[in-house]
Scaffold this active site. Structure first.
Site, PDB file in Angstrom:
ATOM      1  N   ASN A 152    -143.127  38.557  29.215  1.00  0.00           N
ATOM      2  CA  ASN A 152    -144.211  37.727  29.279  1.00  0.00           C
ATOM      3  C   ASN A 152    -143.707  36.244  29.935  1.00  0.00           C
ATOM      4  O   ASN A 152    -144.043  35.246  29.249  1.00  0.00           O
ATOM      5  CB  ASN A 152    -144.696  37.246  27.689  1.00  0.00           C
ATOM      6  CG  ASN A 152    -145.553  38.671  27.671  1.00  0.00           C
ATOM      7  OD1 ASN A 152    -146.252  39.477  28.416  1.00  0.00           O
ATOM      8  ND2 ASN A 152    -145.531  39.017  26.347  1.00  0.00           N
TER       9      ASN A 152
ATOM     10  N   TRP B 288    -144.055  47.870  26.745  1.00  0.00           N
ATOM     11  CA  TRP B 288    -142.823  47.048  27.007  1.00  0.00           C
ATOM     12  C   TRP B 288    -143.398  45.749  27.758  1.00  0.00           C
ATOM     13  O   TRP B 288    -143.870  45.809  28.872  1.00  0.00           O
ATOM     14  CB  TRP B 288    -142.011  47.995  27.820  1.00  0.00           C
ATOM     15  CG  TRP B 288    -140.706  47.415  28.501  1.00  0.00           C
ATOM     16  CD1 TRP B 288    -140.712  46.233  29.188  1.00  0.00           C
ATOM     17  CD2 TRP B 288    -139.297  47.804  28.291  1.00  0.00           C
ATOM     18  NE1 TRP B 288    -139.257  46.164  29.586  1.00  0.00           N
ATOM     19  CE2 TRP B 288    -138.645  47.264  29.057  1.00  0.00           C
ATOM     20  CE3 TRP B 288    -139.147  48.887  27.736  1.00  0.00           C
ATOM     21  CZ2 TRP B 288    -137.073  47.465  29.015  1.00  0.00           C
ATOM     22  CZ3 TRP B 288    -137.714  49.448  27.949  1.00  0.00           C
ATOM     23  CH2 TRP B 288    -136.689  48.463  28.432  1.00  0.00           C
ATOM     24  N   ASP B 289    -143.161  44.502  27.061  1.00  0.00           N
ATOM     25  CA  ASP B 289    -143.859  43.378  27.565  1.00  0.00           C
ATOM     26  C   ASP B 289    -142.717  42.605  28.432  1.00  0.00           C
ATOM     27  O   ASP B 289    -141.484  42.786  28.178  1.00  0.00           O
ATOM     28  CB  ASP B 289    -144.356  42.492  26.500  1.00  0.00           C
ATOM     29  CG  ASP B 289    -145.877  42.753  26.587  1.00  0.00           C
ATOM     30  OD1 ASP B 289    -146.387  43.967  26.559  1.00  0.00           O
ATOM     31  OD2 ASP B 289    -146.677  41.564  26.731  1.00  0.00           O
TER      32      ASP B 289
ATOM     33  N   ASP C 186    -154.563  40.793  31.287  1.00  0.00           N
ATOM     34  CA  ASP C 186    -154.689  40.505  29.929  1.00  0.00           C
ATOM     35  C   ASP C 186    -156.269  40.094  29.820  1.00  0.00           C
ATOM     36  O   ASP C 186    -156.958  39.888  28.510  1.00  0.00           O
ATOM     37  CB  ASP C 186    -154.094  39.218  29.394  1.00  0.00           C
ATOM     38  CG  ASP C 186    -152.697  39.516  28.900  1.00  0.00           C
ATOM     39  OD1 ASP C 186    -152.492  40.733  28.646  1.00  0.00           O
ATOM     40  OD2 ASP C 186    -152.046  38.491  28.421  1.00  0.00           O
TER      41      ASP C 186
ATOM     42  N   GLY D  74    -147.632  39.799  30.937  1.00  0.00           N
ATOM     43  CA  GLY D  74    -148.657  39.028  30.693  1.00  0.00           C
ATOM     44  C   GLY D  74    -149.830  39.504  31.271  1.00  0.00           C
ATOM     45  O   GLY D  74    -150.677  38.832  32.450  1.00  0.00           O
ATOM     46  N   GLY D  75    -150.115  40.858  31.253  1.00  0.00           N
ATOM     47  CA  GLY D  75    -151.012  41.393  32.162  1.00  0.00           C
ATOM     48  C   GLY D  75    -150.357  42.185  33.272  1.00  0.00           C
ATOM     49  O   GLY D  75    -149.436  42.798  33.040  1.00  0.00           O
TER      50      GLY D  75
HETATM   51  C1  GLA Z   1    -148.999  39.537  26.398  1.00  0.00           C
HETATM   52  C2  GLA Z   1    -149.578  40.928  26.462  1.00  0.00           C
HETATM   53  C3  GLA Z   1    -150.715  41.258  25.628  1.00  0.00           C
HETATM   54  C4  GLA Z   1    -150.015  41.104  24.121  1.00  0.00           C
HETATM   55  C5  GLA Z   1    -149.372  39.864  23.971  1.00  0.00           C
HETATM   56  C6  GLA Z   1    -148.732  40.100  22.614  1.00  0.00           C
HETATM   57  O1  GLA Z   1    -149.736  38.566  26.673  1.00  0.00           O
HETATM   58  O2  GLA Z   1    -150.124  40.992  27.964  1.00  0.00           O
HETATM   59  O3  GLA Z   1    -151.214  42.619  25.669  1.00  0.00           O
HETATM   60  O4  GLA Z   1    -149.130  42.316  24.244  1.00  0.00           O
HETATM   61  O5  GLA Z   1    -148.291  39.758  24.973  1.00  0.00           O
HETATM   62  O6  GLA Z   1    -147.791  38.681  22.574  1.00  0.00           O
END
Ligand code: GLA
Length: 731
Positions: free
Chosen positions: A469, A466-467, A534, A514-515
């Site tokens: 970002n 589940w991101d 990340d 995003g991490g």
């Molecule tokens: C982010 C996440 C990554 C990956 C990318 C995909 O950067 O931190 O692990 O899932 O999105 O777009």
């Protein structure tokens, strides 16, 4: 008894700590928080001299000066000039409030209508009622002692019974006053890819805040912070720890006034917050947790780790974390069904148990299709069902990537529902080519629930990555009368979606922003592990994980073994990359289909070994060792019954000159004898703790024994290390 009420005192206790409140002249006052004082009699502490210029209670005169008292939950604009916990505009448009004590109740649990993430389990809870009788507004304060963790959980409920509409401008989760606050603050700062740096600074007169304006927790600060004696170290000295179970804009304020009184107020950030309460309505704050350690910063970390493992993370995951093989760094947006099938076969070979199809399954680039969640048929012509079956036929679980809260302008969803975006009247700024859905809108949450529940139910998805970002900007909800509610309603929407999904399905959700942009106790309540950064470079990851471990246990941090030149281009050896997983949840994120047989066999060995370490990572007590050096990181993870431990030593910067490295171990039973896995030596726990273990000998190139773990590089170079078990023995 965790809670006793005696004369005018409320005495709250945990195994080693006490928090004492008292009522005085109709006010609720803070008296003491710290190491247990069995006689509960520190009344002499609050007796301050007359303060010039300070307002006092008109009926009591100079004997009751507001600025000289310690409080538990203070209202704004009421003669106490320190940072308030609560600020409101009453039904007549007047600002501020003053709370007086009005009663208490001992409950067997938090009220059942408390739906925010909270310390799990029904525990005795003290409810204290404060009231501003003139304005008709109550503050109910809830204190829950978590005895075996030396933690107190706190939250507040503001109730409007004024007969009119009020506006809440600030409602902190907790306030704590120190009469004589001579402290250092320790907190977590960072940036994307460089998360979780520990920062320490002296508290001096003035105000200092740790906060987020990102709408989510953010990378640059974390809701955790600590206040410790300036002389406190990892191993000694007094240290108070604080954290919030909250994933949105937060603010923790630490203010030292001109009399050296330190006030802490922590909760939802008041910066862009306001909340309307009609007559009869109420507002619950998120929960805050506080701990005290007389055994230094490390003692605080151990207590918070235990709280997180036992009472925050769902008990379903108490003794399980998957070993994931993730497609992202393996294929990025070029992922397709043939690659996933081949990847899954190799994942099985190396012993992983879950294949995660990351971003790219529904789009070709990061500027399209977020929100639609339709499979990219050109790259997955046989459909998802067949792919999931192919993966499951290998005996693996299937995971799928989503970024539910986000939307691309190039999407059908945007065409259909442009009004679902956050909107403050501006067209909105882009970030990573995407926009944010208004999670405060129940229609949005229902739509996303339909999508996610549909995938989980129809395809048998076991795992969701589940991101989130991007940060939230142009935050507004044109449906609302009070725009200041939008941020918090967003968080409530995220929690309600997670609650609905996790209570209906047996699906493990791994968080990510995003991490480590949303790494907090609120998310950990729903997501047992969160992608911490990340940045998978093992040099950087060691530092990031150690930084996070000041507040969070290793079982909550996910880390993947990736390419040799990783995210930073810095080469690293496979053993070294695997070693970092000694203190995190493990997985793989590199193209397994391109690896040689011997490389795959190496990975298999890492996986097999890592599985044997689960007992340490998932339930052991984590201790940082020898923190004051620039060359290496060392830690112990000790089984709760002290029968065995995992020792890990990570050499980031080796020195050419010979240096004798002796590391003093922690957490063992002093009177027990332990066998050292690296060389078979048997030593008393007390010897290992007081005299230490000589690591430089173990790192010598000539060292080799069968007891040794396969993972040792045994050379003492930068990017090397050693890890072994220490097991109690009767020999
Ligand atoms: C982010 C996440 C990554 C990956 C990318 C995909 O950067 O931190 O692990 O899932 O999105 O777009």
């Amino acid at each position: 008894m965790a809670i006793t009420v005696r004369n005018n005192k409320f005495i709250l206790k945990t195994d080693n700590t006490a928090w004492i409140l008292r009522t005085e002249e109709g006010y609720l006052e803070h008296l003491y928080y710290g190491a247990d004082v069995p006689d509960c009699d520190p009344d002499h502490l609050v007796n301050r001299q007359i303060l010039n210029f300070a307002p006092y209670d008109a009926s009591l005169g100079l004997k009751y000066i507001y600025g000289g008292r310690l409080y538990v939950y203070s209202g704004a604009n009421s003669g106490d000039f320190r940072t308030p916990a609560c600020d409101l505009t009453d039904k007549n448009g007047c600002r501020g409030c003053r709370f007086r004590y009005a009663g208490y109740e001992i409950l067997s649990a938090l009220p059942s209508d408390y739906v925010l993430p909270h310390v799990r389990g029904d525990m005795e809870t003290l409810k204290i009622l404060l009231t501003d009788e003139d304005k008709g507004i109550d503050a109910e304060l809830y204190f829950t002692p978590v005895e075996d963790c030396d933690v107190f959980a706190r939250c507040a409920k503001i109730v409007n019974r004024s007969g009119g509409k009020i506006c809440l401008n600030k409602a902190a989760s907790m306030q704590l006053d120190f009469e004589n606050g001579n402290f250092d603050a320790i907190f977590i700062a960072g940036a994307p890819g460089d998360e979780m740096r520990n920062v320490r600074r002296r508290i001096t007169q003035g105000k200092f805040e740790i906060s987020s304006r990102f709408g989510i927790t953010g990378h640059s600060a974390n809701p955790f912070f600590a206040l410790c004696e300036p002389s406190a170290t990892e191993d000694a000295g007094e240290c108070y720890g604080f954290n919030l179970l909250y994933s949105g804009n937060f603010k923790s304020e630490i203010e030292s006034d001109c009399h050296n009184c330190v006030r802490v107020a922590a909760g939802i950030s008041d910066e862009s917050f306001s909340w309307t309460l009609q007559d009869g309505e109420s507002f619950y704050t998120p929960q805050a947790v506080c701990t005290f350690s007389a055994e230094g910063i490390g003692g605080m970390s151990v207590r918070f780790h235990k709280l997180c493992r036992k009472y925050i993370v769902s008990p379903k995951y108490a003794d399980f974390r998957p070993i994931v093989a993730n497609t992202w760094e393996s294929f990025y947006f070029t992922v397709d069904e043939d690659k996933v099938r081949a990847f899954a076969r190799k994942a099985k070979e190396i012993g992983a148990d879950t294949v995660v199809l990351d971003d790219g399954w529904f789009r070709n680039a990061d500027n399209e299709n977020l929100g639609d969640w339709e499979l990219a048929k050109d790259r997955f012509p046989s459909g998802l069902k067949k792919l999931v079956s192919a993966v499951k036929d290998n005996g693996l679980r299937f995971g799928l990537w989503f970024e539910p809260e986000m939307i691309s302008r190039r999407s059908k969803l945007y065409q259909k529902h442009p009004e679902w975006l956050l909107n403050n009247g501006d067209t909105g700024s882009e970030s990573r080519n995407q926009y944010v859905l208004n999670m405060g809108n129940p229609e949005v949450v229902d739509y996303l629930y339909g999508v996610l529940a549909g995938y989980i139910g129809e395809y048998g998805i076991d795992y969701i990555k589940w991101d989130a970002n991007r940060y939230l900007s142009e935050v507004g909800d044109l449906r609302l009368e009070n725009q200041g509610e939008t941020w918090h309603r967003y968080v409530l929407g995220v929690y309600s979606l997670l609650e609905r999904l996790t209570s209906r399905f047996d699906v493990l959700i791994e968080g990510c922003a995003g991490g480590g942009g949303r790494f907090d106790l609120g998310m950990l309540y729903y997501e047992p592990m969160i992608w911490l950064s990340d940045n998978t470079d093992p040099f950087n990851r060691t530092e990031i994980q150690f930084g996070a471990a000041t507040a969070y246990p290793p079982c909550t941090m996910s880390y993947h073994f990736s390419k040799g030149d990783g995210t930073t281009g810095k080469p690293s050896l496979p053993y070294f990359r695997a070693l970092v997983a000694d203190f995190a949840c493990f997985g793989y994120e590199l193209d397994l289909t391109k690896m040689s047989e011997s490389e795959l066999a190496g990975c298999r060995a890492f996986t097999d070994r890592r599985r044997t370490l689960d007992k340490y990572v998932l339930s052991g007590n984590f201790y940082k060792l020898n923190v004051d050096n620039d060359y290496y990181y060392a830690c112990m993870q000790v089984a709760e019954d002290k029968s065995s431990a995992l020792f890990t030593f990570v050499q980031l910067n080796a020195q050419i000159r010979y240096e004798s490295v002796i590391v003093k171990l922690k957490g063992l039973d002093p009177a027990a004898r332990y066998r050292i896995g690296a060389n078979g030596q048997i030593l008393y726990g007390r010897t290992l703790e007081k005299a230490g273990l000589k690591i430089s000998d173990l790192l010598c190139p000539h060292w080799k024994t069968e007891d040794a773990l396969r993972i040792s590089l045994a050379r003492g170079k930068s990017g090397s290390g050693i890890s072994f078990e220490i097991v109690r023995t009767d020999d």
